[in-house]
Scaffold this motif. Structure first.
Motif, PDB file in Angstrom:
ATOM      1  N   HIS A 149       1.146  -1.214  -0.476  1.00  0.00           N
ATOM      2  CA  HIS A 149      -0.177  -0.002   0.002  1.00  0.00           C
ATOM      3  C   HIS A 149       0.959   0.982   0.023  1.00  0.00           C
ATOM      4  O   HIS A 149       1.780   1.267  -0.009  1.00  0.00           O
ATOM      5  CB  HIS A 149      -1.149   0.008   1.209  1.00  0.00           C
ATOM      6  N   ARG A 150       0.385   2.342  -0.895  1.00  0.00           N
ATOM      7  CA  ARG A 150       1.113   3.555  -0.735  1.00  0.00           C
ATOM      8  C   ARG A 150       1.361   3.523   0.408  1.00  0.00           C
ATOM      9  O   ARG A 150       2.814   4.754   0.819  1.00  0.00           O
ATOM     10  CB  ARG A 150       0.454   4.492  -1.322  1.00  0.00           C
ATOM     11  N   TRP A 151       1.182   4.241   2.119  1.00  0.00           N
ATOM     12  CA  TRP A 151       1.146   4.680   2.867  1.00  0.00           C
ATOM     13  C   TRP A 151       1.358   3.607   4.017  1.00  0.00           C
ATOM     14  O   TRP A 151       1.191   3.991   5.023  1.00  0.00           O
ATOM     15  CB  TRP A 151       0.230   5.866   3.289  1.00  0.00           C
ATOM     16  N   SER A 152       2.622   2.427   3.372  1.00  0.00           N
ATOM     17  CA  SER A 152       2.256   1.665   4.682  1.00  0.00           C
ATOM     18  C   SER A 152       3.847   1.457   5.113  1.00  0.00           C
ATOM     19  O   SER A 152       4.147   1.406   4.309  1.00  0.00           O
ATOM     20  CB  SER A 152       1.858   0.075   3.814  1.00  0.00           C
ATOM     21  N   HIS A 154       5.394  -0.830   6.256  1.00  0.00           N
ATOM     22  CA  HIS A 154       6.124  -1.814   6.058  1.00  0.00           C
ATOM     23  C   HIS A 154       6.541  -1.914   4.946  1.00  0.00           C
ATOM     24  O   HIS A 154       7.632  -2.378   4.618  1.00  0.00           O
ATOM     25  CB  HIS A 154       5.132  -2.877   6.463  1.00  0.00           C
ATOM     26  N   SER A 155       5.234  -1.809   4.484  1.00  0.00           N
ATOM     27  CA  SER A 155       5.780  -1.019   2.736  1.00  0.00           C
ATOM     28  C   SER A 155       7.164  -0.728   2.698  1.00  0.00           C
ATOM     29  O   SER A 155       7.823  -1.595   1.462  1.00  0.00           O
ATOM     30  CB  SER A 155       5.035  -1.256   1.765  1.00  0.00           C
ATOM     31  N   TYR A 156       7.455   0.535   2.893  1.00  0.00           N
ATOM     32  CA  TYR A 156       8.496   2.003   3.533  1.00  0.00           C
ATOM     33  C   TYR A 156       8.936   1.499   3.394  1.00  0.00           C
ATOM     34  O   TYR A 156      10.476   1.238   2.857  1.00  0.00           O
ATOM     35  CB  TYR A 156       7.566   3.059   3.684  1.00  0.00           C
ATOM     36  N   LEU A 158      10.490  -1.435   3.571  1.00  0.00           N
ATOM     37  CA  LEU A 158      10.948  -2.819   2.569  1.00  0.00           C
ATOM     38  C   LEU A 158      11.786  -2.331   1.394  1.00  0.00           C
ATOM     39  O   LEU A 158      12.662  -2.807   0.991  1.00  0.00           O
ATOM     40  CB  LEU A 158       9.888  -4.001   2.509  1.00  0.00           C
ATOM     41  N   ARG A 159      11.129  -1.358   1.242  1.00  0.00           N
ATOM     42  CA  ARG A 159      10.964  -0.503   0.116  1.00  0.00           C
ATOM     43  C   ARG A 159      12.866   0.203  -0.024  1.00  0.00           C
ATOM     44  O   ARG A 159      13.624  -0.011  -0.466  1.00  0.00           O
ATOM     45  CB  ARG A 159      10.378  -0.088  -0.973  1.00  0.00           C
ATOM     46  N   ASP A 160      12.750   0.219   1.235  1.00  0.00           N
ATOM     47  CA  ASP A 160      13.858   1.355   1.760  1.00  0.00           C
ATOM     48  C   ASP A 160      15.737   0.631   2.345  1.00  0.00           C
ATOM     49  O   ASP A 160      16.749   0.654   1.717  1.00  0.00           O
ATOM     50  CB  ASP A 160      13.458   1.501   2.802  1.00  0.00           C
ATOM     51  N   PHE A 161      15.467  -0.539   2.164  1.00  0.00           N
ATOM     52  CA  PHE A 161      16.317  -1.911   2.780  1.00  0.00           C
ATOM     53  C   PHE A 161      16.323  -2.129   1.648  1.00  0.00           C
ATOM     54  O   PHE A 161      17.563  -1.612   1.050  1.00  0.00           O
ATOM     55  CB  PHE A 161      15.125  -2.421   3.693  1.00  0.00           C
ATOM     56  N   LEU A 162      15.545  -2.791   0.382  1.00  0.00           N
ATOM     57  CA  LEU A 162      15.679  -2.731  -0.491  1.00  0.00           C
ATOM     58  C   LEU A 162      16.780  -2.051  -1.688  1.00  0.00           C
ATOM     59  O   LEU A 162      17.984  -2.519  -1.935  1.00  0.00           O
ATOM     60  CB  LEU A 162      14.821  -3.609  -1.530  1.00  0.00           C
ATOM     61  N   ALA A 361      15.588   7.610  -0.358  1.00  0.00           N
ATOM     62  CA  ALA A 361      15.159   8.463  -2.289  1.00  0.00           C
ATOM     63  C   ALA A 361      14.124   7.494  -2.823  1.00  0.00           C
ATOM     64  O   ALA A 361      13.285   7.813  -3.605  1.00  0.00           O
ATOM     65  CB  ALA A 361      16.352   7.995  -2.890  1.00  0.00           C
ATOM     66  N   THR A 362      13.407   6.217  -2.241  1.00  0.00           N
ATOM     67  CA  THR A 362      12.371   5.604  -2.887  1.00  0.00           C
ATOM     68  C   THR A 362      11.255   6.270  -3.144  1.00  0.00           C
ATOM     69  O   THR A 362      10.753   6.224  -3.525  1.00  0.00           O
ATOM     70  CB  THR A 362      12.183   4.275  -1.969  1.00  0.00           C
TER      71      THR A 362
END
Length: 552
Positions: A149-152, A154-156, A158-162, A361-362
């Protein structure tokens, strides 16, 4: 890119073998032919292909099949591969049904059985459909895929980690068509996100970063239980230590909790680092240093949190959060610092959902045509403002003082002054953040007058203070009142060595209150907070490690 597939489904084994044989004979060099015996089996095959990121160019389905006929199958298949061309195989008696299917599920063509000779009845039809598919092919996902989800938060995370670990991935919002198709293929719902699909097609539902790291090729387990030197923290200081230690023949392991590069790795542009007159991004500098350390033989452990340091005779033992441990003759503490939390109402609850620490930056593409607010007046804040100005309609820098001159390098101030869509707001601080699912408003206070102003805002990036995060060293390593590690001369208060110091010599310049444990970079008390000095201290620490080992 993987070979695209042609899938056939027919419950009659003889017909199924015949159509697969004819297709392989003509298309086998450029397409993978997949055969299924039922609609359900064919859908399972499509889901697996979807999770593996493979393309499907053509679907051929028999009309008369039990449980799920060809029309029902093609209708379900559209949810997974909407761009695949669809062919219905029918007997002469089912021609009317085939014509209806063209309108019902947008079937591209129907073929009468038998189709002999295939050179006249099968291949011309497939050639035309495959040529049409090739002109508008589905995007092949050659990299990792993340659905969320855009404002999740947890999603952020994981994306930031990657992104910070330089792992290529494709991001899909769960509500978008392709995101929904991946969720359907994985058999999960939008409530189960974030979903990560690896390049091998493995699905990870709501993974933590350690699980994610172990499934995407990052090393999380040490190859040995004893080393010459353990370097904790993979920022500039830690990378510098790892490069010099490994290049000089020391058995070296570099342990990182989040991502290589530390705060420097998040910098969009570092322009005052020696040897890079045109500047270099933190990610580029980090990647070069990481590859250099690995080339010399250093191990890099990712997503491993260190929780304790123990002295066992001449060994220095490092404990991890999962209960495992490794030991070495020496340790270099290079854990750097983290940004201080903005302690105002609302911001804690919205972290990862519009409130971010560091450049994140993501999130930059999502800031397009939005107004972005940045708190902080040091170089990291200035670099982020320059970077986000390429996407945002306007960037607002909020500082408590009069101007940027006391905390920011002159070259960055000049750049900011030259960019029209960056505004600096002096004497301004955030009073609170407001929003339901994500940040929607900020209340700002003028610290001279006390006047408050509410502004619409979806993005707040925070670059304030520096916290060393060394609580795990309590009772083991001496630190200053702010938590930074004391080293060398700073340990000799009143000309006396630190309590419990067992050696007849004074601590070396970067050595802590425990012999053989050194500190380098921002975590060290009174260090110069610059990338170049951190790298230099990392290298210097290894020269002192050699001196320590020689004296053992």
């Amino acid at each position: 890119m993987s070979t695209p597939a042609i899938l056939t489904v027919d419950d009659d084994p003889a017909v199924s073998r015949a159509v697969a044989r004819d297709l392989r004979r003509h298309y086998g060099e450029t397409y993978r032919v997949v055969r299924a015996a039922s609609g359900a089996e064919a859908l399972d095959a499509l889901r697996e292909l979807k999770l593996r990121g493979q393309q499907v160019a053509l679907l051929l389905a028999d009309y008369r099949m039990p449980q799920m006929n060809g029309i029902q199958f093609l209708e379900s298949a559209m949810d997974l591969y909407p761009q695949a061309r669809r062919v219905l195989l029918t007997a002469y008696a089912d021609t009317d049904a085939a014509i209806n299917a063209i309108n019902l599920v947008d079937v591209d063509h129907y073929l009468l059985k038998p189709w002999n000779p295939p050179e006249e009845r099968l291949y011309p039809v497939c050639d035309e459909l495959l040529q049409a598919w090739q002109s508008t092919p589905a995007a092949a996902a050659a990299e990792l895929r993340v659905v969320g989800h855009r404002w999740s938060a947890h999603s952020y995370k994981l994306r930031d980690f990657l992104a910070r670990n330089l792992v290529p991935f494709r991001w899909y919002v769960a509500d978008d068509p392709e995101g929904a198709r991946l969720l359907e293929a994985a058999g999960v719902t939008a409530d189960d996100v974030p979903l990560v699909v690896t390049t091998e097609g493995k699905t990870l539902v709501q993974p933590d970063t350690a699980t994610l790291a172990g499934n995407i090729g990052l090393t999380t387990q040490p190859a040995s239980d004893f080393y010459d030197v353990i370097v904790i923290g993979a920022g500039p200081a830690g990378l510098g230590s790892a490069v010099y230690a490994a290049s000089e023949g020391l058995r070296t392991v570099l342990v990182e909790r989040r991502a290589t590069g530390g705060q420097a790795g998040q910098s969009s542009r570092i322009e005052n680092y020696l040897g890079f007159p045109d500047g270099v991004s933190g990610a580029q500098l980090t990647d070069r240093a990481r590859r250099q350390a690995l080339k010399f033989g250093a191990e890099l452990l990712s997503a491993r949190e260190v929780t304790a340091l123990e002295t066992c005779g001449s060994a220095r033992v490092v404990h991890f959060a999962d209960g495992t441990r490794i030991a070495a003759h020496s340790v270099v503490l290079a854990t750097g610092v983290s940004y201080r939390m903005l302690d105002v109402p609302g911001c804690a609850d919205l972290t990862g959902r519009g409130v971010y620490y560091g450049s994140a930056a993501t999130e930059a593409p999502g800031c397009k045509d939005q107004e972005v607010y940045i708190v902080g007046g040091a170089n990291s804040a200035g670099q982020a403002a320059v970077y986000f100005s390429r996407y945002a309609s306007r960037v607002h820098i909020l500082i408590r003082g009069e101007d940027l001159r006391r905390s920011m390098s002159r070259y960055l101030i000049d750049q900011i002054e030259a960019i029209e869509n960056i505004d600096v707001h002096p004497f301004t601080q955030v009073e609170r953040g407001e929003g339901e699912e994500h940040l929607e408003r900020l209340v700002l206070t003028d610290n001279r007058t006390g006047d408050q102003t509410a502004v619409d805002a979806s993005y707040l990036f925070i670059f304030i203070g520096a916290e060393p995060g060394t609580d795990w060293l309590d009772g083991v390593i001496d630190r200053d009142p702010h938590g930074f590690v004391l080293t060398g001369p700073d340990l000799l208060a009143g000309g006396k060595r630190p309590a419990g110091w067992p050696l007849q010599r004074d601590p070396y310049h970067l050595e802590s209150s425990v012999p053989g444990v050194f500190a380098a970079g921002d975590v060290r008390s009174d260090s110069v907070k610059r990338v170049a000095s951190a790298v230099g201290e990392g290298a210097m620490a290894i020269s002192l490690v050699h001196r320590y080992l020689e004296g053992q």
